[in-house]
Design an enzyme around this catalytic site. Structure first.
Site, PDB file in Angstrom:
ATOM      1  CG  ASP A 103      -2.053  -0.973   1.115  1.00 43.85           C
ATOM      2  OD1 ASP A 103      -2.734  -0.954   0.076  1.00 43.85           O
ATOM      3  OD2 ASP A 103      -2.268  -1.754   2.060  1.00 43.85           O
ATOM      4  CG  ASP A 123      -7.120  -3.771   0.105  1.00 44.13           C
ATOM      5  OD1 ASP A 123      -7.062  -4.161   1.288  1.00 44.13           O
ATOM      6  OD2 ASP A 123      -6.332  -2.932  -0.373  1.00 44.13           O
TER       7      ASP A 123
END
EC number: 5.1.3.1
Length: 228
Positions: A33, A173
């Site tokens: 991320d 996610d």
């Protein structure tokens, strides 16, 4: 396609990233991320860390860019070693051009949608992508609760993929765990980002295997997979 489990290093120990990457080498991808404190209210890591991770693990890197101006920055993550690069529909100025550039540089091109962003306006763009990411939490922080209201959106996306006969991966996610992964798989997801469900376990590699087994079993029973 067998379910893919992508552990999120957002939930790993950042002081031991190389070791944390090795701890899940049975995973399909390592989810990275990237946050810029502008597109989302958090700041994580950038190109140098991705370069280091690419050298430290044989697991391919799945970079999720939660940043402004991905048209400018995404190609650098391919060059840094990412095998898949996800940009946000809400941030990209020219998503088709960007997807083509990512692919031309040798990575898989992926686009993410925040929870409030519908998939339907992007239907014609789907053939340009290798993966679509449906966020099942608001992006920005790990450890959030799964949003059940995203399940119909996952189903609609799977229907669009089937309608157009695409070989498009569908990733989810946010809040993915043993308690939620079967619902995601039943709705149509086949790639699962799991953070604390993996790195919060005493044996992260075993957690990856268990999640994959759960997802595969749910997919086998799912109506969308019956004609695969």
């Amino acid at each position: 396609m067998a379910a893919q489990i992508n552990p999120s290093i957002l939930s790993a120990d950042f002081a031991r990233l190389a070791d944390e990457a090795k701890a899940v080498e049975g995973a399909d991808w390592l989810h990275v991320d990237v946050m810029d404190n502008h597109f989302v209210p958090n700041l994580t890591l950038g190109v140098p860390v991705v370069e280091s991770l690419a050298r430290a693990t044989d697991t391919p890197l799945d970079c999720h860019l939660m940043i402004e101006a991905p048209d400018r920055w995404a190609p650098q993550y391919v060059e840094a070693g990412a095998g898949s690069v996800t940009f946000h529909a809400e941030a990209a100025a020219a998503p088709v051009r960007l997807a083509r550039e990512i692919r031309a540089k040798g990575a898989r091109a992926s686009m993410a949608l925040k929870p409030a962003t519908p998939v339907e306006p992007y239907e014609d763009l789907l053939p340009e992508l290798d993966m679509l990411l449906i966020m099942t939490v608001e992006p920005g922080f790990g450890g959030q609760a799964f949003l059940d209201i995203m399940l119909p959106k996952i189903r609609r996306t799977r229907e669009l993929i089937k309608k157009h006969g695409l070989e498009l991966w569908l990733q989810v996610d946010g809040g993915v765990s043993a308690a939620t992964i079967e619902r995601c798989a039943d709705a149509g997801a086949d790639v699962f980002v799991a953070g604390s469900a993996v790195y919060g376990a005493s044996d992260p590699a075993e957690a990856v295997r268990a999640l994959r087994t759960q997802a595969d079993a749910a997919t086998a029973e799912a109506s969308w997979s019956c004609d695969h």
